[in-house]
Design a protein around this motif. Sequence first.
Motif, PDB file in Angstrom:
ATOM      1  N   LYS A 122       0.932  -1.188   0.096  1.00 37.26           N
ATOM      2  CA  LYS A 122       0.048  -0.039   0.121  1.00 37.26           C
ATOM      3  C   LYS A 122       0.938   1.226   0.069  1.00 37.26           C
ATOM      4  O   LYS A 122       0.336   2.241  -0.284  1.00 37.26           O
ATOM      5  N   GLY A 123       2.077   1.069   0.190  1.00 37.03           N
ATOM      6  CA  GLY A 123       3.043   2.224   0.152  1.00 37.03           C
ATOM      7  C   GLY A 123       3.291   2.758   1.673  1.00 37.03           C
ATOM      8  O   GLY A 123       4.092   3.965   1.547  1.00 37.03           O
ATOM      9  N   LYS A 124       2.949   2.047   2.611  1.00 36.20           N
ATOM     10  CA  LYS A 124       3.311   2.711   3.652  1.00 36.20           C
ATOM     11  C   LYS A 124       4.905   2.682   3.964  1.00 36.20           C
ATOM     12  O   LYS A 124       5.486   1.896   3.591  1.00 36.20           O
ATOM     13  N   GLU A 125       5.433   3.647   4.665  1.00 35.65           N
ATOM     14  CA  GLU A 125       6.874   3.640   4.561  1.00 35.65           C
ATOM     15  C   GLU A 125       7.529   3.672   6.216  1.00 35.65           C
ATOM     16  O   GLU A 125       8.401   2.834   6.015  1.00 35.65           O
ATOM     17  N   LYS A 126       6.716   3.732   7.276  1.00 41.34           N
ATOM     18  CA  LYS A 126       7.412   3.398   8.563  1.00 41.34           C
ATOM     19  C   LYS A 126       6.657   1.961   8.923  1.00 41.34           C
ATOM     20  O   LYS A 126       5.602   2.126   9.612  1.00 41.34           O
ATOM     21  N   LEU A 127       7.260   1.059   8.602  1.00 43.92           N
ATOM     22  CA  LEU A 127       6.596  -0.457   8.797  1.00 43.92           C
ATOM     23  C   LEU A 127       7.177  -0.912   9.854  1.00 43.92           C
ATOM     24  O   LEU A 127       8.393  -0.753  10.288  1.00 43.92           O
ATOM     25  N   LYS A 128       6.328  -1.849  10.750  1.00 39.39           N
ATOM     26  CA  LYS A 128       6.864  -2.542  11.978  1.00 39.39           C
ATOM     27  C   LYS A 128       7.562  -3.760  11.565  1.00 39.39           C
ATOM     28  O   LYS A 128       6.807  -4.426  10.822  1.00 39.39           O
ATOM     29  N   THR A 129       8.682  -4.011  11.855  1.00 33.22           N
ATOM     30  CA  THR A 129       9.414  -4.960  11.994  1.00 33.22           C
ATOM     31  C   THR A 129       9.679  -5.933  12.885  1.00 33.22           C
ATOM     32  O   THR A 129      10.220  -7.082  12.989  1.00 33.22           O
ATOM     33  N   GLU A 130       9.801  -4.970  14.272  1.00 36.24           N
ATOM     34  CA  GLU A 130      10.285  -5.679  15.433  1.00 36.24           C
ATOM     35  C   GLU A 130       9.577  -6.732  15.945  1.00 36.24           C
ATOM     36  O   GLU A 130      10.141  -7.629  16.778  1.00 36.24           O
ATOM     37  N   ASN A 131       8.342  -6.549  15.485  1.00 38.71           N
ATOM     38  CA  ASN A 131       7.325  -7.941  15.803  1.00 38.71           C
ATOM     39  C   ASN A 131       7.386  -8.956  15.075  1.00 38.71           C
ATOM     40  O   ASN A 131       6.729 -10.144  15.561  1.00 38.71           O
TER      41      ASN A 131
END
Length: 141
Positions: free
Chosen positions: A23-32
């Motif tokens: 969807k183009g979201k830039e600040k994605l959660k990766t720590e979970n």
Amino acid sequence: IEITLVIPENEQKEYVYEIEKHKGKEKLKTENIKNLRLDSQGNIASYYGGSMAEIKNTIITSLEKKQQKALKRIKIKNYHYIDLCLCIQDGSLFDLNSFKMAFTNLDKYLFQNIFFITPSHFIRYNKKTGFEEYPRKLKNM
């Protein structure tokens, strides 16, 4: 036939990441997301899918939920029998023998047939005949 998708928790988190990235979201959660490794473009290179124990527990939870749903349907309509199809995303860890060992009490469910479909196996449990595996037929694309 009742159909459900079985996905381990970490796999669900990975799907959310992929959808948000698409969807183009830039600040994605990766720590979970456990054991996540990204390539230089931020695409997922690898991650932890789930243990056999977690997949087994998720399958049992799905069986219980679908059992309750099927019982309600039987009360409303006069079905002769209901089958269940479980599409198991990370189920390649299981083969025919591990399904036989992990699921020894499937007769307690009302389903006449329970189909376990994984990326590498197509297994059916039938109340009369037990477990059997069907060969996978893949078409060349």
